[in-house]
Design an enzyme around this catalytic site. Structure first.
Site, PDB file in Angstrom:
ATOM      1  N   ALA A  12       0.476  -1.077   0.667  1.00  0.00           N
ATOM      2  CA  ALA A  12      -0.266   0.565  -0.155  1.00  0.00           C
ATOM      3  C   ALA A  12       0.749   1.231  -0.096  1.00  0.00           C
ATOM      4  O   ALA A  12       1.829   0.975   0.463  1.00  0.00           O
ATOM      5  CB  ALA A  12      -0.907  -0.322   1.561  1.00  0.00           C
ATOM      6  N   GLY A  50      19.269   8.797   1.066  1.00  0.00           N
ATOM      7  CA  GLY A  50      17.683   7.943   1.673  1.00  0.00           C
ATOM      8  C   GLY A  50      17.635   7.288   3.010  1.00  0.00           C
ATOM      9  O   GLY A  50      17.228   6.801   3.445  1.00  0.00           O
ATOM     10  N   LYS A  77      15.879   7.114  19.590  1.00  0.00           N
ATOM     11  CA  LYS A  77      15.944   5.947  19.024  1.00  0.00           C
ATOM     12  C   LYS A  77      16.950   5.545  20.865  1.00  0.00           C
ATOM     13  O   LYS A  77      16.382   4.592  21.677  1.00  0.00           O
ATOM     14  CB  LYS A  77      17.111   5.774  18.292  1.00  0.00           C
ATOM     15  CG  LYS A  77      16.470   5.743  16.590  1.00  0.00           C
ATOM     16  CD  LYS A  77      17.751   6.013  16.071  1.00  0.00           C
ATOM     17  CE  LYS A  77      17.865   5.784  14.225  1.00  0.00           C
ATOM     18  NZ  LYS A  77      18.262   6.148  14.131  1.00  0.00           N
ATOM     19  N   GLY A  89      19.445   4.132   5.528  1.00  0.00           N
ATOM     20  CA  GLY A  89      19.820   3.791   3.827  1.00  0.00           C
ATOM     21  C   GLY A  89      18.726   2.638   3.632  1.00  0.00           C
ATOM     22  O   GLY A  89      18.317   1.250   4.016  1.00  0.00           O
TER      23      GLY A  89
HETATM   24  N1  LIG Z   1      15.589   4.923   5.102  1.00  0.00           N
HETATM   25  C1  LIG Z   1      15.896   4.680   6.468  1.00  0.00           C
HETATM   26  O1  LIG Z   1      17.120   4.417   6.905  1.00  0.00           O
HETATM   27  C2  LIG Z   1      15.786   4.538   7.686  1.00  0.00           C
HETATM   28  C3  LIG Z   1      13.769   4.476   7.794  1.00  0.00           C
HETATM   29  N2  LIG Z   1      13.869   4.150   8.937  1.00  0.00           N
HETATM   30  C4  LIG Z   1      12.003   4.748   9.728  1.00  0.00           C
HETATM   31  O2  LIG Z   1      11.069   3.931   8.151  1.00  0.00           O
HETATM   32  C5  LIG Z   1       9.793   4.535   7.402  1.00  0.00           C
HETATM   33  C6  LIG Z   1      10.142   4.542   6.179  1.00  0.00           C
HETATM   34  O3  LIG Z   1      11.086   5.355   6.261  1.00  0.00           O
HETATM   35  P1  LIG Z   1      11.601   5.393   4.392  1.00  0.00           P
HETATM   36  O4  LIG Z   1      10.990   4.392   3.923  1.00  0.00           O
HETATM   37  O5  LIG Z   1      12.374   6.266   4.445  1.00  0.00           O
HETATM   38  O6  LIG Z   1      10.137   7.031   3.529  1.00  0.00           O
HETATM   39  P2  LIG Z   1       9.793   7.198   2.541  1.00  0.00           P
HETATM   40  O7  LIG Z   1       9.268   8.514   2.756  1.00  0.00           O
HETATM   41  O8  LIG Z   1      11.017   6.814   1.375  1.00  0.00           O
HETATM   42  O9  LIG Z   1       8.727   6.378   2.672  1.00  0.00           O
HETATM   43  C7  LIG Z   1       7.592   6.106   2.831  1.00  0.00           C
HETATM   44  C8  LIG Z   1       6.471   5.722   2.016  1.00  0.00           C
HETATM   45  O10 LIG Z   1       4.638   5.624   2.440  1.00  0.00           O
HETATM   46  C9  LIG Z   1       4.089   6.667   2.105  1.00  0.00           C
HETATM   47  N3  LIG Z   1       3.081   6.753   2.222  1.00  0.00           N
HETATM   48  C10 LIG Z   1       2.765   7.695   3.283  1.00  0.00           C
HETATM   49  N4  LIG Z   1       1.853   8.120   4.007  1.00  0.00           N
HETATM   50  C11 LIG Z   1       1.096   7.124   3.619  1.00  0.00           C
HETATM   51  C12 LIG Z   1      -0.353   5.878   4.075  1.00  0.00           C
HETATM   52  N5  LIG Z   1      -1.471   7.030   4.847  1.00  0.00           N
HETATM   53  N6  LIG Z   1      -0.093   5.176   2.802  1.00  0.00           N
HETATM   54  C13 LIG Z   1      -0.397   4.460   2.473  1.00  0.00           C
HETATM   55  N7  LIG Z   1       1.685   5.330   2.696  1.00  0.00           N
HETATM   56  C14 LIG Z   1       1.698   6.550   2.878  1.00  0.00           C
HETATM   57  C15 LIG Z   1       4.870   7.581   0.606  1.00  0.00           C
HETATM   58  O11 LIG Z   1       3.945   7.842   0.011  1.00  0.00           O
HETATM   59  C16 LIG Z   1       6.444   6.398   0.562  1.00  0.00           C
HETATM   60  O12 LIG Z   1       6.324   6.844  -0.433  1.00  0.00           O
HETATM   61  C17 LIG Z   1      10.256   5.848   8.901  1.00  0.00           C
HETATM   62  O13 LIG Z   1       9.651   5.111   9.599  1.00  0.00           O
HETATM   63  C18 LIG Z   1      11.993   6.068   9.127  1.00  0.00           C
HETATM   64  O14 LIG Z   1      11.592   6.553   9.967  1.00  0.00           O
HETATM   65  C19 LIG Z   1      13.779   3.429   9.845  1.00  0.00           C
HETATM   66  C20 LIG Z   1      15.315   3.690   9.864  1.00  0.00           C
HETATM   67  C21 LIG Z   1      15.937   3.970   8.228  1.00  0.00           C
HETATM   68  N1  LIG Z   2      16.691   8.954   9.146  1.00  0.00           N
HETATM   69  C1  LIG Z   2      17.559   8.186   9.776  1.00  0.00           C
HETATM   70  C2  LIG Z   2      16.927   7.064   9.244  1.00  0.00           C
HETATM   71  C3  LIG Z   2      17.598   5.824   9.696  1.00  0.00           C
HETATM   72  O1  LIG Z   2      17.234   5.791  11.112  1.00  0.00           O
HETATM   73  C4  LIG Z   2      18.690   8.169   9.763  1.00  0.00           C
HETATM   74  O2  LIG Z   2      19.387   9.350   9.664  1.00  0.00           O
HETATM   75  O3  LIG Z   2      19.950   7.856  10.714  1.00  0.00           O
END
Ligand SMILES: NC(=O)C1=CN([C@@H]2O[C@H](COP(=O)(O)OP(=O)(O)OC[C@H]3O[C@@H](n4cnc5c(N)ncnc54)[C@H](O)[C@@H]3O)[C@@H](O)[C@H]2O)C=CC1
Ligand SMILES: N[C@@H](CC=O)C(=O)O
Ligand code: NA
Length: 433
Positions: A45, A189, A207, A304
């Site tokens: 989704a 990312g 964290k 990442g």
């Molecule tokens: N990017 C990273 O390196 C890391 C991210 N995280 C966590 O992972 C989670 C996702 O992060 P990312 O993938 O980087 O974010 P992102 O912004 O790349 O992906 C989130 C996705 O969710 C979608 N979205 C938003 N609202 C929505 C809804 N109501 N229903 C369905 N889809 C919806 C967006 O369109 C987007 O494609 C966050 O909680 C972030 O803190 C955790 C560790 C590392």
């Molecule tokens: N934005 C966060 C993503 C991972 O948790 C970071 O940079 O560490």
């Protein structure tokens, strides 16, 4: 081995969601061979179904309606990879209520709504798994809840934000501006959708709250936690720190003290010979000090697409295995317990103070007098030659004193007419006590 198919609903097809889909495609057969679990993507989704995510998927799997995917009886386990505290919160609670295990990478949700979420977990017949929420691909939560479960955790400290560590490292090694490197981290990312969470220290605090919750058994409230970020760190500071034998790192420090838990997040000077000083780029490192084993340390990519996906996949296997065995793991965090937080300002600290002083006899003595009057003892002083203007940079390194004393002393120094510009105060952490 009898194979069991478990259907996963992916909520959020962004950096991490797409990484999970790709990771399962690459390693699904290997996982099945090792665990007897066939993890199948049952649906994905996302509100945005048009952006190319760099991963080919059958379009029939895609939906814009995340709630219907959670409710789909064909979905066994939910992976919440949307982020934020809105839809992610509702969908997580919805899945838990329906008895579906949830895997999440969402540290903001867990730290800001810990009481509500862990209360729901206690009532649910399904588990919540969140290895990806702390330290990206480092299995730190597994270490804390597994190998170290027999320890009384005395202190945890480290680098928990890949974006900030990447920024500080590139500012030092390539002399690039803060804004330039932040944009790079966003393109890679690493950064949160709202990068202020990274650079202002709140992601690190989220964290640290999760680490503390697992070590001490209850969620700590975010308010009352001392949080500072790296926005104000100039390249000049990084250079002065290097001259003095230190590197500046954004640190989280969690410590069990007699009268409460000390939890603070701030940029600090770390001696160059300490292992944390050589943690560069997007890497994170966490040290855990227990009463039995002493210190252990964990290192790896903290952000990442693929490192985070790896942690999510590990949790999916754990959740699917628990479900296949008919077991919901006993929650390790109790929403009904509360922990005492040491008041911000009570922690004893060494500090780095950078002042701009008028280059005139007796000026340094005035500063030393103010520090002494606040019970702060000077360890060393470095005065740089005045290059332009009327002020000379002076750096004072102190012995330990309570943080609240520094706040009062800096106010008093600021009001001396021999002091110009802003005063920079950073903690010095050598972890030797
Ligand atoms: N990017 C990273 O390196 C890391 C991210 N995280 C966590 O992972 C989670 C996702 O992060 P990312 O993938 O980087 O974010 P992102 O912004 O790349 O992906 C989130 C996705 O969710 C979608 N979205 C938003 N609202 C929505 C809804 N109501 N229903 C369905 N889809 C919806 C967006 O369109 C987007 O494609 C966050 O909680 C972030 O803190 C955790 C560790 C590392
Ligand atoms: N934005 C966060 C993503 C991972 O948790 C970071 O940079 O560490
Ligand atoms: Na992790």
């Amino acid at each position: 081995m009898r194979m069991k198919t478990v259907r996963v609903g992916i909520l959020g097809f962004g950096t991490v969601g797409a990484g999970v889909v790709e990771g399962l495609r690459r390693n699904g057969a290997r996982i099945a061979e090792r665990t007897g679990l066939n993890l199948e993507v049952g649906g994905i989704a996302d509100l945005d179904l048009e952006t190319d995510r760099g991963v080919e998927v059958d379009r029939a799997l895609l939906t814009a309606d995340a709630a219907s995917l959670v409710d789909d009886p064909g979905i066994d386990v939910v992976a919440e990879l949307i982020g934020g505290e809105g839809a992610a919160r509702e969908l997580t609670l919805r899945a838990l209520k329906a008895g579906k295990p949830v895997v999440t990478a969402n540290k903001a949700l867990l730290a800001e709504h810990g009481k509500e979420i862990f209360d729901a977990v206690e009532r649910a017949e399904a588990g919540l798994y969140f290895e990806a929420a702390v330290g990206g691909g480092i299995p730190i939560l597994r270490a804390l809840c597994g190998g170290l479960v027999g320890e009384r955790v005395e202190r945890m400290y480290g680098i928990l934000n890949g974006t900030c560590n990447y920024i500080l490292s590139r500012m030092e090694s390539d002399r690039l501006s803060f804004e330039h490197v932040l944009a790079e981290a966003q393109r890679a990312g690493y950064a949160e959708a709202e990068p202020g969470l990274d650079v202002d220290g709140f992601d690190t605090a989220h964290k640290a709250v999760i680490l503390a919750a697992l070590a001490y058994g209850a969620p700590l409230p975010m308010d009352g936690i001392r949080v500072r970020g790296i926005r104000g760190i100039a390249s000049g500071e990084i250079e002065y720190a290097a001259e003095l034998g230190y590197r500046i790192k954004l640190l989280a420090i969690v410590r069990q003290r007699e009268n409460g838990i000390e939890l603070r997040v701030e940029p600090a000077l770390v001696p160059r010979q300490h292992p944390l000083a050589s943690v560069g780029g997007v890497f994170n490192a966490v040290a855990v000090e227990g009463d039995l084993t002493g210190e252990t340390m964990y290192y790896g990519r903290g952000a990442g697409r693929y490192p985070t996906a790896s942690a999510v996949i590990g949790d999916l296997v754990q959740a699917a295995g628990d479900r296949a065995a008919g077991a919901a793991p006993r929650p390790r965090i109790s929403s009904s317990r509360s922990l005492d937080l040491l008041p911000a300002g009570d922690a004893p600290l060494r500090c780095y103070l950078r002042l701009a002083l008028i280059d005139r006899p007796g000026v340094l003595a005035k500063v030393a007098e103010v520090l002494g009057a606040h019970g702060i003892s000077i360890a060393s002083v470095l005065q740089k030659e005045r290059r332009e203007g009327e002020y000379a940079p002076v750096i004072v390194l102190t012995h330990k004193a309570r943080e609240s004393r520094y706040e009062a002393a800096v106010e008093a120094i600021r009001s001396l007419e021999v002091v110009g510009e802003d005063i920079v105060r950073l903690a010095i952490e050598d972890f030797d006590d």
